[in-house]
Design a protein around this motif. Structure first.
Motif, mmCIF file in Angstrom:
data_model
loop_
_atom_site.group_PDB
_atom_site.id
_atom_site.type_symbol
_atom_site.label_atom_id
_atom_site.label_comp_id
_atom_site.label_asym_id
_atom_site.label_seq_id
_atom_site.Cartn_x
_atom_site.Cartn_y
_atom_site.Cartn_z
ATOM 1 N N THR A 257 -4.678 91.145 23.925
ATOM 2 C CA THR A 257 -4.506 92.526 24.377
ATOM 3 C C THR A 257 -3.511 93.266 23.494
ATOM 4 O O THR A 257 -3.648 94.476 23.270
ATOM 5 C CB THR A 257 -4.028 92.547 25.842
ATOM 6 O OG1 THR A 257 -2.871 91.704 25.982
ATOM 7 C CG2 THR A 257 -5.123 92.040 26.773
ATOM 8 N N TRP A 260 -5.453 94.224 20.394
ATOM 9 C CA TRP A 260 -6.348 95.348 20.658
ATOM 10 C C TRP A 260 -5.581 96.671 20.623
ATOM 11 O O TRP A 260 -6.075 97.665 20.088
ATOM 12 C CB TRP A 260 -7.042 95.165 22.006
ATOM 13 C CG TRP A 260 -7.915 93.941 22.061
ATOM 14 C CD1 TRP A 260 -8.380 93.225 20.991
ATOM 15 C CD2 TRP A 260 -8.398 93.290 23.228
ATOM 16 N NE1 TRP A 260 -9.127 92.160 21.424
ATOM 17 C CE2 TRP A 260 -9.163 92.167 22.788
ATOM 18 C CE3 TRP A 260 -8.274 93.519 24.595
ATOM 19 C CZ2 TRP A 260 -9.793 91.313 23.685
ATOM 20 C CZ3 TRP A 260 -8.906 92.666 25.473
ATOM 21 C CH2 TRP A 260 -9.650 91.581 25.029
ATOM 22 N N ASN A 307 -12.117 91.330 18.825
ATOM 23 C CA ASN A 307 -12.975 92.273 19.530
ATOM 24 C C ASN A 307 -13.833 92.952 18.469
ATOM 25 O O ASN A 307 -13.304 93.606 17.576
ATOM 26 C CB ASN A 307 -12.163 93.305 20.313
ATOM 27 C CG ASN A 307 -13.042 94.288 21.061
ATOM 28 O OD1 ASN A 307 -13.673 95.147 20.459
ATOM 29 N ND2 ASN A 307 -13.053 94.175 22.378
ATOM 30 N N THR A 308 -15.140 92.780 18.559
ATOM 31 C CA THR A 308 -16.032 93.273 17.513
ATOM 32 C C THR A 308 -15.896 94.773 17.308
ATOM 33 O O THR A 308 -15.842 95.262 16.168
ATOM 34 C CB THR A 308 -17.487 92.921 17.862
ATOM 35 O OG1 THR A 308 -17.635 91.497 17.897
ATOM 36 C CG2 THR A 308 -18.451 93.497 16.831
ATOM 37 N N TYR A 309 -15.807 95.523 18.383
ATOM 38 C CA TYR A 309 -15.813 96.978 18.295
ATOM 39 C C TYR A 309 -14.505 97.508 17.713
ATOM 40 O O TYR A 309 -14.503 98.402 16.868
ATOM 41 C CB TYR A 309 -16.093 97.576 19.678
ATOM 42 C CG TYR A 309 -17.258 96.887 20.343
ATOM 43 C CD1 TYR A 309 -18.563 97.177 19.965
ATOM 44 C CD2 TYR A 309 -17.063 95.895 21.310
ATOM 45 C CE1 TYR A 309 -19.637 96.523 20.540
ATOM 46 C CE2 TYR A 309 -18.126 95.237 21.887
ATOM 47 C CZ TYR A 309 -19.411 95.551 21.500
ATOM 48 O OH TYR A 309 -20.471 94.877 22.063
ATOM 49 N N SER A 361 -18.962 89.582 21.922
ATOM 50 C CA SER A 361 -18.433 90.659 21.087
ATOM 51 C C SER A 361 -17.165 91.288 21.656
ATOM 52 O O SER A 361 -16.417 91.929 20.918
ATOM 53 C CB SER A 361 -19.504 91.746 20.912
ATOM 54 O OG SER A 361 -19.775 92.404 22.144
ATOM 55 N N PHE A 362 -16.907 91.086 22.938
ATOM 56 C CA PHE A 362 -15.724 91.692 23.545
ATOM 57 C C PHE A 362 -14.455 90.856 23.330
ATOM 58 O O PHE A 362 -13.352 91.358 23.560
ATOM 59 C CB PHE A 362 -15.956 91.906 25.043
ATOM 60 C CG PHE A 362 -17.039 92.907 25.333
ATOM 61 C CD1 PHE A 362 -16.779 94.261 25.292
ATOM 62 C CD2 PHE A 362 -18.334 92.495 25.618
ATOM 63 C CE1 PHE A 362 -17.771 95.197 25.547
ATOM 64 C CE2 PHE A 362 -19.340 93.406 25.869
ATOM 65 C CZ PHE A 362 -19.062 94.768 25.832
ATOM 66 N N ILE A 363 -14.626 89.596 22.900
ATOM 67 C CA ILE A 363 -13.442 88.759 22.678
ATOM 68 C C ILE A 363 -13.450 88.060 21.319
ATOM 69 O O ILE A 363 -12.483 87.380 20.965
ATOM 70 C CB ILE A 363 -13.286 87.691 23.784
ATOM 71 C CG1 ILE A 363 -14.507 86.773 23.830
ATOM 72 C CG2 ILE A 363 -13.028 88.342 25.134
ATOM 73 C CD1 ILE A 363 -14.330 85.591 24.766
#
Length: 425
Positions: A257, A260, A307-309, A361-363
């Motif tokens: 986190t 991110w 995180n892919t995005y 993709s979120f992690i």
């Protein structure tokens, strides 16, 4: 098909996939082996390769944008070189879809991933904390490999067109995957593979349902997914905290986190164009060095924002990220639609693998970069789905032609069958 068919395209694709999937065993030769097999695949049938590229050139807009970022990248040589390598990787992916059927691809992947599983059982090792690493560098890499193998094994075991001995091996592989996934001690992999397994089983179940029954099931699933998405939006943080606490994991996802938050800050600074493809995690770049030091990771060790995005938007901006989202989610939606009309094991597997990519993709950051098996499969899924949908549309007119009237109106003339792009598609 009731037998395995081997041809040059299959052998070259096998070599390319083996180099990428088993890169921990190939070492420095992995990229070289992939490039050699990929190049031979392209030139072994130049006409087919050019035809596939002509049909699916829009996929190459993504690597073209990555190369273009060299114009404003802080490390232009990196952006240009890695952009060219990504272009080659996706060109090979496009060529594969023109030469290999989905059924052959599924069986070939079963063998490739099976080699990694057997090698991990025979020569694997245990990492810190007691997690099994197999022949891979980390427990996450091993868990990801086993999760994909489990999906492939279940699909092969359920494929009524595969040889009996291959289906038997699929059953053995599926049974062995559960304990191996538990040994990896990856709660995330276990949670993510479950809905993907459900996709395969539900897809194969629909082969016994009528058209209206399949439509009803699809509507119910859509409602369920919408309700789940709403639940995640409203109470996602609370649910995630409870899951992590129950599994004994860090509530910050081992500091992710914080990563991110840092990544979002860089996106806010250059939202459209980004910093340049592959230009953040570079040795000597102060922000990257700070994060490596913060997380006690050796400089240049290949860290990412998990995180892919966020990770990809930092480097190629929101425009490049939008292109990636079109491939990832467009492939999932297109394959879902095609699988609805053609529910079989290979299609179900591709849909499940695409869903696994979305969940991870979120992690994690698995796409899009050079010499990546997940990048190849993401593009291949989109193209295979497109090929299937176009074939269905081509068949529709022949099935809806009005009967001739007059003296011959009572005569039934069977329509000439149209073949799909691949016999096993």
């Amino acid at each position: 098909m009731n037998r395995l068919s081997f041809n040059l395209a299959t052998m070259l694709t096998f070599g390319a996939f083996a180099a990428l999937v088993l890169n921990a065993m190939f070492g420095p030769l992995a990229a070289l082996t992939f490039m050699a097999c990929g190049a031979f695949l392209l030139v072994s049938n130049v006409h087919q390769s050019l035809d596939s590229l002509q049909r699916w050139w829009p996929v190459l807009i993504l690597p073209a944008w990555c190369i273009l970022t060299a114009l404003w990248s802080q490390y232009p040589a990196n952006s240009f070189r890695y952009g060219l390598q990504l272009t080659f990787t996706l060109v090979v992916a496009i060529a594969i879809t023109g030469r290999i059927s989905t059924a052959t691809l599924m069986r070939m992947m079963f063998v490739v991933y099976g080699i990694g599983v057997i090698a991990s059982i025979l020569f694997g090792r245990t990492g810190t904390g007691g997690a099994w690493l197999g022949v891979f560098g980390s427990k996450n890499a091993f868990a990801a490999h086993i999760a994909v193998f489990m999906l492939i094994a279940v699909a092969v075991a359920a494929d009524r067109y595969s040889p009996w001995f291959l289906r038997a091996l699929g059953l053995v592989g599926a049974a062995a995957s559960g304990p191996l996934l538990a040994l990896a001690q990856s709660a995330g992999a276990i949670l993510m593979v479950a809905p993907c397994l459900a996709i395969i089983l539900l897809t194969l179940l629909t082969t016994r349902l009528s058209g209206m029954q399949k439509l009803f099931l699809a509507v119910m699933l859509a409602i369920g997914l919408a309700a789940m998405a709403l639940l995640v939006i409203v109470a996602g943080d609370t649910l995630m905290a409870e899951v992590l606490e129950g599994s004994g994991k860090d509530a910050t996802l081992t500091g992710r986190t914080d990563l991110w938050a840092t990544g979002l800050g860089y996106i806010a600074e250059r939202p459209f164009q980004g910093l340049g493809y592959r230009s953040f995690w570079v040795v000597g770049f102060a922000p990257a060095e700070e994060l490596w030091a913060m997380f006690d990771v050796p400089s240049g060790a290949g860290f990412n924002f998990h995180n892919t995005y966020i990770s990809n938007a930092v480097e190629i901006g929101l425009f490049g990220l939008g292109l990636q989202i079109l491939i990832i989610y467009g492939g999932a939606l297109a394959m879902g639609a095609y699988t609805f009309f053609r529910p079989n094991a290979p299609n179900a597997l591709l849909l499940a693998l695409q869903m696994l990519m979305i969940l991870r993709s979120f992690i994690e950051v698995e796409v899009f970069f050079e010499f990546s098996i997940r990048s190849i499969m993401g593009v291949a899924t989109l193209i295979y789905a497109g090929q299937g949908i176009f074939a269905l549309r081509a068949q529709a007119p022949s099935q809806t032609k009005p009967r001739p009237r007059g003296l011959l109106s009572h005569v039934r003339v069977p329509a000439r069958p149209r073949s799909l792009p691949h016999a096993n598609l």
